[in-house]
Design a protein around this motif. Sequence first.
Motif, mmCIF file in Angstrom:
data_model
loop_
_atom_site.group_PDB
_atom_site.id
_atom_site.type_symbol
_atom_site.label_atom_id
_atom_site.label_comp_id
_atom_site.label_asym_id
_atom_site.label_seq_id
_atom_site.Cartn_x
_atom_site.Cartn_y
_atom_site.Cartn_z
ATOM 1 N N UNK A 82 27.148 -5.960 -32.240
ATOM 2 C CA UNK A 82 28.090 -5.966 -31.127
ATOM 3 C C UNK A 82 28.206 -7.358 -30.518
ATOM 4 N N UNK A 83 29.278 -7.568 -29.755
ATOM 5 C CA UNK A 83 29.536 -8.872 -29.140
ATOM 6 C C UNK A 83 28.479 -9.205 -28.095
ATOM 7 N N UNK A 84 28.308 -10.503 -27.882
ATOM 8 C CA UNK A 84 27.319 -10.991 -26.925
ATOM 9 C C UNK A 84 26.450 -12.074 -27.540
ATOM 10 N N UNK A 85 26.576 -12.228 -28.864
ATOM 11 C CA UNK A 85 25.780 -13.217 -29.589
ATOM 12 C C UNK A 85 26.702 -14.300 -30.155
ATOM 13 N N UNK A 86 26.291 -15.541 -30.028
ATOM 14 C CA UNK A 86 27.058 -16.680 -30.517
ATOM 15 C C UNK A 86 26.383 -17.214 -31.774
ATOM 16 N N UNK A 87 26.860 -16.850 -32.963
ATOM 17 C CA UNK A 87 26.220 -17.304 -34.198
ATOM 18 C C UNK A 87 26.588 -18.759 -34.493
ATOM 19 N N UNK A 88 25.614 -19.644 -34.382
ATOM 20 C CA UNK A 88 25.845 -21.064 -34.645
ATOM 21 C C UNK A 88 25.346 -21.361 -36.052
ATOM 22 N N UNK A 89 26.292 -21.524 -36.961
ATOM 23 C CA UNK A 89 25.966 -21.774 -38.367
ATOM 24 C C UNK A 89 26.709 -23.019 -38.827
ATOM 25 N N UNK A 90 25.989 -24.040 -39.216
ATOM 26 C CA UNK A 90 26.578 -25.275 -39.730
ATOM 27 C C UNK A 90 26.582 -25.221 -41.257
ATOM 28 N N UNK A 91 27.779 -25.329 -41.859
ATOM 29 C CA UNK A 91 27.865 -25.255 -43.319
ATOM 30 C C UNK A 91 27.056 -26.358 -43.985
ATOM 31 N N UNK A 92 27.005 -27.536 -43.358
ATOM 32 C CA UNK A 92 26.260 -28.649 -43.960
ATOM 33 C C UNK A 92 24.775 -28.351 -44.073
#
Length: 267
Positions: A64-74
């Motif tokens: 569910x919403x409320x989480x900010x997934x920070x994923x850097x492709x590099x």
Amino acid sequence: MTVTEVYLSKCQHILQTIQQQQPQIQQAAQWFSESILAGRMVHVFGSGHSRIMVEEMWPRYGSFAGFNPIVELSLTFHNLVVGANGQRQAMFLENVSGLADRILRNFDLSSQDTALVISSSGTNIVPVEMAEIFQKNGIKVVALVTKEHSEASSSKRTDGKKLTDFADLVLDTGAPVGDAMVTLAGLDTPVSPGSTVGGAAIVNCLKAETAQLLTQAGRPPKVLSAAAVVGSERAVELFEAAYDEHAHRLAKMYQQVGIPSYVSDSI
């Protein structure tokens, strides 16, 4: 025992280790629910294969919403292995000081936010600096590491500090040193890692505990659900509502970020 039985037995030990961390999991969920109820977000970061746990948190069925997934492709794009965008470059960038600051420059952080930073070793520079920056901004940090492996590993930072040094709470995947859990006759290196099993289990425990707290607070989350469970119409309704809520929350991370403009001043 077959090698499959050996691996599954090791996984049972991992689950027992997680079960013993219920008070810590519940504390983390309390912090996460407070951020979400305040209209803010829980920042979730992982480099390398820790990206798996970031995506396990959100967005996928049962989340569910409320989480900010920070994923850097590099830092996380492993499919090509070698050549352009290869694994060597990702492992190099994972230990470039200052990259975490450049990533978080994109967000208007608030002390109402919380963070989950995932790193099995807890020794690579980017996730460690990520947690350090979060703490400097008054954000509570939950670190998800493999405790035995982290303790046996050396930090890549010159000051020797690890992810656990910048965490308000530490959770342990329960995997062994080196991660791989199966030793075979005639092979001098163990195979089959366990941190993903433990990490995914902890992430989903956090998700369930947080959902319970949100529901008890009168703000039940809009959970992404399969049509086979809730029917096609309800599934579409939940997907659209959850994605829109995510957009609304994320907008707050951008509207006042960095250098003021006439647009930000008018908000």
